[in-house]
Design an enzyme around this catalytic site. Sequence first.
Site, mmCIF file in Angstrom:
data_model
loop_
_atom_site.group_PDB
_atom_site.id
_atom_site.type_symbol
_atom_site.label_atom_id
_atom_site.label_comp_id
_atom_site.label_asym_id
_atom_site.label_seq_id
_atom_site.Cartn_x
_atom_site.Cartn_y
_atom_site.Cartn_z
ATOM 1 N N ASP A 3 39.370 40.403 40.325
ATOM 2 C CA ASP A 3 40.808 40.654 40.150
ATOM 3 C C ASP A 3 41.326 40.033 38.850
ATOM 4 O O ASP A 3 40.861 38.980 38.432
ATOM 5 C CB ASP A 3 41.565 40.063 41.352
ATOM 6 C CG ASP A 3 43.001 40.567 41.407
ATOM 7 O OD1 ASP A 3 43.307 41.603 40.786
ATOM 8 O OD2 ASP A 3 43.818 39.915 42.071
ATOM 9 N N HIS B 156 40.351 46.218 31.778
ATOM 10 C CA HIS B 156 39.215 46.777 32.529
ATOM 11 C C HIS B 156 37.953 46.801 31.658
ATOM 12 O O HIS B 156 36.860 46.515 32.132
ATOM 13 C CB HIS B 156 39.544 48.187 33.027
ATOM 14 C CG HIS B 156 40.656 48.200 34.044
ATOM 15 N ND1 HIS B 156 40.648 47.374 35.151
ATOM 16 C CD2 HIS B 156 41.805 48.922 34.126
ATOM 17 C CE1 HIS B 156 41.741 47.592 35.859
ATOM 18 N NE2 HIS B 156 42.467 48.516 35.266
ATOM 19 N N ARG C 87 47.480 53.750 41.915
ATOM 20 C CA ARG C 87 47.768 53.376 40.521
ATOM 21 C C ARG C 87 48.066 54.620 39.677
ATOM 22 O O ARG C 87 47.719 55.732 40.075
ATOM 23 C CB ARG C 87 46.550 52.667 39.928
ATOM 24 C CG ARG C 87 46.301 51.381 40.643
ATOM 25 C CD ARG C 87 45.211 50.579 39.990
ATOM 26 N NE ARG C 87 45.173 49.302 40.687
ATOM 27 C CZ ARG C 87 44.758 48.176 40.155
ATOM 28 N NH1 ARG C 87 44.330 48.130 38.932
ATOM 29 N NH2 ARG C 87 44.769 47.066 40.853
ATOM 30 N N LEU D 51 17.207 42.668 42.110
ATOM 31 C CA LEU D 51 18.610 42.435 42.490
ATOM 32 C C LEU D 51 19.172 43.738 43.041
ATOM 33 O O LEU D 51 19.026 44.794 42.422
ATOM 34 C CB LEU D 51 19.426 41.993 41.259
ATOM 35 C CG LEU D 51 20.944 41.895 41.467
ATOM 36 C CD1 LEU D 51 21.288 40.759 42.422
ATOM 37 C CD2 LEU D 51 21.664 41.686 40.130
ATOM 38 N N ARG E 236 36.972 35.396 44.733
ATOM 39 C CA ARG E 236 38.056 36.243 44.237
ATOM 40 C C ARG E 236 38.652 35.563 43.019
ATOM 41 O O ARG E 236 39.130 34.423 43.094
ATOM 42 C CB ARG E 236 39.144 36.452 45.288
ATOM 43 C CG ARG E 236 40.241 37.357 44.710
ATOM 44 C CD ARG E 236 41.355 37.674 45.662
ATOM 45 N NE ARG E 236 42.199 38.688 45.046
ATOM 46 C CZ ARG E 236 42.651 39.777 45.636
ATOM 47 N NH1 ARG E 236 42.378 39.999 46.891
ATOM 48 N NH2 ARG E 236 43.389 40.649 44.992
ATOM 49 N N SER F 161 42.193 41.733 50.651
ATOM 50 C CA SER F 161 42.358 43.117 50.186
ATOM 51 C C SER F 161 41.380 44.112 50.825
ATOM 52 O O SER F 161 40.775 44.929 50.114
ATOM 53 C CB SER F 161 42.239 43.171 48.658
ATOM 54 O OG SER F 161 43.224 42.369 48.070
ATOM 55 N N GLU G 166 31.471 31.493 52.656
ATOM 56 C CA GLU G 166 32.260 30.444 52.009
ATOM 57 C C GLU G 166 33.119 31.147 50.954
ATOM 58 O O GLU G 166 32.591 31.904 50.135
ATOM 59 C CB GLU G 166 31.347 29.407 51.345
ATOM 60 C CG GLU G 166 30.316 28.777 52.284
ATOM 61 C CD GLU G 166 30.949 27.991 53.437
ATOM 62 O OE1 GLU G 166 32.079 27.498 53.270
ATOM 63 O OE2 GLU G 166 30.292 27.878 54.493
HETATM 64 C C1 FPP Z 1 41.250 44.491 39.657
HETATM 65 O O1 FPP Z 1 42.072 43.991 38.619
HETATM 66 C C2 FPP Z 1 40.171 45.280 39.084
HETATM 67 C C3 FPP Z 1 39.952 46.591 39.335
HETATM 68 C C4 FPP Z 1 40.781 47.398 40.231
HETATM 69 C C5 FPP Z 1 38.852 47.298 38.665
HETATM 70 C C6 FPP Z 1 37.581 46.531 38.535
HETATM 71 C C7 FPP Z 1 36.840 47.092 37.378
HETATM 72 C C8 FPP Z 1 36.084 46.379 36.536
HETATM 73 C C9 FPP Z 1 35.752 44.967 36.706
HETATM 74 C C10 FPP Z 1 35.522 47.019 35.310
HETATM 75 C C11 FPP Z 1 34.819 48.241 35.565
HETATM 76 C C12 FPP Z 1 33.637 48.058 36.399
HETATM 77 C C13 FPP Z 1 32.711 49.009 36.476
HETATM 78 C C14 FPP Z 1 31.525 48.788 37.319
HETATM 79 C C15 FPP Z 1 32.839 50.257 35.684
HETATM 80 P P1 FPP Z 1 43.569 44.493 38.535
HETATM 81 O O2 FPP Z 1 43.602 45.680 37.640
HETATM 82 O O3 FPP Z 1 44.082 44.686 39.924
HETATM 83 O O4 FPP Z 1 44.252 43.270 37.841
HETATM 84 P P2 FPP Z 1 45.729 42.749 38.051
HETATM 85 O O5 FPP Z 1 45.761 42.084 39.391
HETATM 86 O O6 FPP Z 1 45.884 41.787 36.944
HETATM 87 O O7 FPP Z 1 46.626 43.939 37.942
#
Ligand code: FPP
Length: 224
Positions: free
Chosen positions: A12, A29, A63, A122, A172, A180, A191
Amino acid sequence: MNPLKHVAIIMDGNGRWGLKYKNSRNAGHKAGLKTVEKIIKESIKQKIKYLTLYAFSTENWNRPKKEINFLFNLLENFLKDRIIDLHNKDIKLKIIGVKNFSTKLNKLLSSSEKKTSKNKKLHINLALNYGSKSELINAFKNLHKSKKKINEKNLSMYLQTNNIPDPDILIRTGNTKRLSNFLLWQIAYSEIFFEKKLWPEFNENDYLNIIKKFKQIKRNFGKI
Ligand code: FPP
Protein backbone atom coordinates in the site's frame (compact mmCIF):
# COMPACT_ATOMS: atom_id res chain seq x y z
CA MET A 1 14.08 -19.30 15.87
CA ASN A 2 10.87 -19.48 13.89
CA PRO A 3 11.01 -21.10 10.48
CA LEU A 4 9.84 -18.76 7.74
CA LYS A 5 8.16 -20.21 4.69
CA HIS A 6 5.51 -17.77 3.56
CA VAL A 7 5.35 -13.95 3.49
CA ALA A 8 2.20 -12.11 2.37
CA ILE A 9 2.28 -8.40 1.56
CA ILE A 10 -0.31 -5.67 1.12
CA MET A 11 1.68 -3.24 -1.00
CA ASP A 12 0.00 0.00 0.00
CA GLY A 13 1.03 3.60 -0.58
CA ASN A 14 1.93 3.77 -4.28
CA GLY A 15 -0.62 6.49 -5.02
CA ARG A 16 0.45 8.72 -2.11
CA TRP A 17 4.13 8.31 -2.96
CA GLY A 18 3.49 9.14 -6.61
CA LEU A 19 1.49 12.26 -5.77
CA LYS A 20 4.04 13.44 -3.24
CA TYR A 21 7.16 13.02 -5.36
CA LYS A 22 6.02 12.98 -9.00
CA ASN A 23 2.60 14.61 -8.95
CA SER A 24 1.12 11.42 -10.42
CA ARG A 25 -0.40 8.37 -8.72
CA ASN A 26 0.65 6.21 -11.67
CA ALA A 27 4.30 7.16 -11.17
CA GLY A 28 3.85 5.62 -7.72
CA HIS A 29 2.71 2.33 -9.24
CA LYS A 30 5.73 2.33 -11.54
CA ALA A 31 8.02 2.89 -8.57
CA GLY A 32 6.11 0.21 -6.64
CA LEU A 33 7.03 -2.34 -9.26
CA LYS A 34 10.72 -1.69 -8.53
CA THR A 35 10.06 -2.55 -4.88
CA VAL A 36 8.35 -5.76 -6.03
CA GLU A 37 11.55 -6.73 -7.85
CA LYS A 38 13.70 -5.95 -4.77
CA ILE A 39 11.49 -8.01 -2.48
CA ILE A 40 11.44 -10.98 -4.85
CA LYS A 41 15.24 -10.92 -4.97
CA GLU A 42 15.57 -10.67 -1.20
CA SER A 43 13.00 -13.42 -0.63
CA ILE A 44 15.13 -15.79 -2.70
CA LYS A 45 18.22 -14.74 -0.75
CA GLN A 46 16.38 -15.47 2.50
CA LYS A 47 15.25 -18.87 1.14
CA ILE A 48 11.59 -17.97 1.58
CA LYS A 49 9.49 -20.44 -0.40
CA TYR A 50 6.19 -18.55 -0.79
CA LEU A 51 5.48 -14.87 -1.40
CA THR A 52 1.91 -13.63 -1.82
CA LEU A 53 1.54 -10.08 -3.19
CA TYR A 54 -1.73 -8.15 -3.19
CA ALA A 55 -1.64 -6.25 -6.48
CA PHE A 56 -5.33 -5.61 -7.22
CA SER A 57 -8.37 -6.20 -5.06
CA THR A 58 -11.98 -6.76 -6.15
CA GLU A 59 -12.63 -3.30 -4.65
CA ASN A 60 -9.89 -1.62 -6.75
CA TRP A 61 -12.25 -1.62 -9.78
CA ASN A 62 -13.77 1.50 -8.21
CA ARG A 63 -10.68 3.53 -9.16
CA PRO A 64 -10.59 5.82 -12.22
CA LYS A 65 -10.39 3.85 -15.46
CA LYS A 66 -7.14 5.59 -16.39
CA GLU A 67 -5.40 4.30 -13.26
CA ILE A 68 -6.79 0.77 -13.74
CA ASN A 69 -5.57 0.72 -17.35
CA PHE A 70 -2.16 1.95 -16.26
CA LEU A 71 -1.85 -0.79 -13.66
CA PHE A 72 -2.79 -3.56 -16.08
CA ASN A 73 -0.46 -2.19 -18.78
CA LEU A 74 2.31 -2.16 -16.21
CA LEU A 75 1.56 -5.78 -15.35
CA GLU A 76 1.40 -6.78 -19.00
CA ASN A 77 4.75 -5.17 -19.81
CA PHE A 78 6.29 -6.61 -16.67
CA LEU A 79 5.29 -10.14 -17.65
CA LYS A 80 6.36 -9.70 -21.26
CA ASP A 81 9.78 -8.38 -20.21
CA ARG A 82 10.46 -10.49 -17.18
CA ILE A 83 8.74 -13.86 -17.35
CA ILE A 84 11.67 -15.63 -19.02
CA ASP A 85 14.03 -14.29 -16.40
CA LEU A 86 11.64 -15.30 -13.59
CA HIS A 87 11.44 -18.77 -15.16
CA ASN A 88 15.24 -19.01 -15.42
CA LYS A 89 15.45 -18.09 -11.75
CA ASP A 90 13.20 -21.09 -10.96
CA ILE A 91 10.31 -18.87 -9.84
CA LYS A 92 6.75 -20.13 -10.09
CA LEU A 93 3.98 -17.59 -10.70
CA LYS A 94 0.41 -18.27 -9.74
CA ILE A 95 -2.49 -15.85 -10.00
CA ILE A 96 -4.98 -15.88 -7.16
CA GLY A 97 -8.25 -14.08 -7.71
CA VAL A 98 -10.61 -14.18 -10.66
CA LYS A 99 -8.96 -13.89 -14.07
CA ASN A 100 -11.58 -11.89 -15.91
CA PHE A 101 -9.42 -9.31 -17.63
CA SER A 102 -9.01 -8.66 -21.35
CA THR A 103 -8.58 -11.81 -23.45
CA LYS A 104 -5.02 -10.70 -24.16
CA LEU A 105 -4.10 -10.29 -20.49
CA ASN A 106 -5.90 -13.49 -19.45
CA LYS A 107 -3.86 -15.40 -22.06
CA LEU A 108 -0.60 -13.81 -20.92
CA LEU A 109 -1.36 -14.62 -17.27
CA SER A 110 -2.26 -18.23 -18.08
CA SER A 111 0.80 -18.76 -20.28
CA SER A 112 3.05 -17.24 -17.58
CA GLU A 113 1.55 -19.58 -14.99
CA LYS A 114 1.93 -22.59 -17.29
CA LYS A 115 5.52 -21.79 -18.21
CA THR A 116 6.62 -21.49 -14.59
CA SER A 117 4.34 -24.14 -13.06
CA LYS A 118 7.09 -26.66 -12.27
CA ASN A 119 9.53 -24.17 -10.74
CA LYS A 120 10.61 -24.69 -7.18
CA LYS A 121 12.79 -21.95 -5.74
CA LEU A 122 10.15 -19.33 -4.98
CA HIS A 123 6.41 -19.59 -5.48
CA ILE A 124 4.80 -16.18 -6.03
CA ASN A 125 1.06 -15.80 -5.66
CA LEU A 126 0.03 -12.62 -7.37
CA ALA A 127 -3.38 -11.58 -6.05
CA LEU A 128 -5.30 -9.91 -8.89
CA ASN A 129 -8.99 -9.17 -8.77
CA TYR A 130 -8.77 -10.97 -5.45
CA GLY A 131 -11.17 -10.76 -2.53
CA SER A 132 -10.98 -13.07 0.45
CA LYS A 133 -14.71 -13.17 1.16
CA SER A 134 -15.53 -14.26 -2.35
CA GLU A 135 -12.70 -16.84 -2.26
CA LEU A 136 -14.26 -18.25 0.93
CA ILE A 137 -17.78 -18.35 -0.49
CA ASN A 138 -16.54 -20.26 -3.55
CA ALA A 139 -14.59 -22.62 -1.34
CA PHE A 140 -17.64 -23.35 0.81
CA LYS A 141 -19.80 -23.89 -2.30
CA ASN A 142 -17.30 -26.33 -3.80
CA LEU A 143 -16.79 -28.16 -0.53
CA HIS A 144 -20.56 -28.54 -0.18
CA LYS A 145 -20.79 -29.87 -3.76
CA SER A 146 -18.02 -32.39 -3.05
CA LYS A 147 -20.05 -33.85 -0.14
CA LYS A 148 -16.84 -34.06 1.88
CA LYS A 149 -16.92 -33.38 5.59
CA ILE A 150 -16.90 -29.67 6.46
CA ASN A 151 -13.71 -29.14 8.40
CA GLU A 152 -10.68 -26.81 8.26
CA LYS A 153 -8.51 -29.17 6.26
CA ASN A 154 -11.14 -29.80 3.59
CA LEU A 155 -12.10 -26.13 3.31
CA SER A 156 -8.45 -25.14 2.89
CA MET A 157 -8.26 -27.52 -0.08
CA TYR A 158 -10.79 -25.39 -1.93
CA LEU A 159 -9.03 -22.09 -1.33
CA GLN A 160 -6.77 -20.71 -4.04
CA THR A 161 -3.86 -21.14 -1.66
CA ASN A 162 -4.41 -24.89 -1.42
CA ASN A 163 -1.27 -26.93 -0.73
CA ILE A 164 0.56 -23.82 0.47
CA PRO A 165 1.34 -23.23 4.16
CA ASP A 166 -0.47 -20.25 5.67
CA PRO A 167 1.53 -17.00 5.76
CA ASP A 168 3.93 -16.75 8.71
CA ILE A 169 4.15 -12.99 8.19
CA LEU A 170 1.72 -10.44 6.83
CA ILE A 171 3.21 -7.04 6.01
CA ARG A 172 1.17 -3.97 5.16
CA THR A 173 3.04 -0.85 4.13
CA GLY A 174 1.57 2.65 3.85
CA ASN A 175 0.84 3.43 7.49
CA THR A 176 -2.67 1.96 7.45
CA LYS A 177 -3.82 -0.73 9.83
CA ARG A 178 -6.42 -2.79 8.03
CA LEU A 179 -6.64 -6.11 6.20
CA SER A 180 -8.63 -5.00 3.13
CA ASN A 181 -10.25 -8.38 2.42
CA PHE A 182 -6.88 -10.14 2.02
CA LEU A 183 -6.36 -13.81 2.97
CA LEU A 184 -8.75 -13.56 5.93
CA TRP A 185 -8.81 -17.32 6.55
CA GLN A 186 -5.12 -17.91 5.87
CA ILE A 187 -3.77 -15.24 8.24
CA ALA A 188 -5.52 -16.62 11.34
CA TYR A 189 -2.13 -17.12 13.04
CA SER A 190 0.17 -14.88 10.99
CA GLU A 191 2.39 -12.32 12.67
CA ILE A 192 1.25 -8.94 11.37
CA PHE A 193 3.61 -6.04 10.69
CA PHE A 194 2.20 -2.61 9.84
CA GLU A 195 4.91 -0.51 8.25
CA LYS A 196 4.82 3.27 8.12
CA LYS A 197 6.76 3.56 4.85
CA LEU A 198 4.89 3.77 1.56
CA TRP A 199 5.45 0.75 -0.71
CA PRO A 200 7.86 2.48 -3.14
CA GLU A 201 10.05 3.49 -0.14
CA PHE A 202 10.10 0.03 1.40
CA ASN A 203 13.44 -1.67 0.85
CA GLU A 204 15.47 -4.80 1.56
CA ASN A 205 16.61 -3.50 4.96
CA ASP A 206 13.03 -2.86 6.09
CA TYR A 207 12.17 -6.37 4.94
CA LEU A 208 15.14 -7.89 6.77
CA ASN A 209 14.25 -6.01 9.97
CA ILE A 210 10.76 -7.50 9.88
CA ILE A 211 12.16 -10.98 9.25
CA LYS A 212 14.58 -10.55 12.16
CA LYS A 213 11.76 -9.45 14.49
CA PHE A 214 9.58 -12.32 13.32
CA LYS A 215 12.28 -14.88 14.03
CA GLN A 216 12.45 -13.75 17.66
CA ILE A 217 8.72 -13.86 18.37
CA LYS A 218 7.46 -16.64 20.61
CA ARG A 219 4.68 -18.15 18.49
CA ASN A 220 2.20 -19.96 20.69
CA PHE A 221 -0.61 -20.79 18.29
CA GLY A 222 -3.02 -20.57 21.22
CA LYS A 223 -0.89 -22.70 23.53
CA ILE A 224 1.18 -21.31 26.42
C1 FPP B 1 -1.89 0.10 -3.40
O1 FPP B 1 -1.43 1.43 -3.31
C2 FPP B 1 -1.31 -0.54 -4.58
C3 FPP B 1 -2.02 -1.05 -5.61
C4 FPP B 1 -3.48 -1.03 -5.69
C5 FPP B 1 -1.32 -1.63 -6.76
C6 FPP B 1 -0.13 -2.46 -6.44
C7 FPP B 1 0.75 -2.45 -7.64
C8 FPP B 1 2.09 -2.46 -7.60
C9 FPP B 1 2.89 -2.63 -6.39
C10 FPP B 1 2.88 -2.28 -8.85
C11 FPP B 1 2.48 -3.17 -9.91
C12 FPP B 1 2.71 -4.57 -9.60
C13 FPP B 1 2.70 -5.49 -10.56
C14 FPP B 1 2.94 -6.90 -10.20
C15 FPP B 1 2.50 -5.10 -11.98
P1 FPP B 1 -2.48 2.60 -3.47
O2 FPP B 1 -2.52 2.99 -4.91
O3 FPP B 1 -3.77 2.17 -2.85
O4 FPP B 1 -1.79 3.73 -2.63
P2 FPP B 1 -2.50 4.86 -1.78
O5 FPP B 1 -3.04 4.19 -0.55
O6 FPP B 1 -1.38 5.77 -1.47
O7 FPP B 1 -3.54 5.47 -2.65
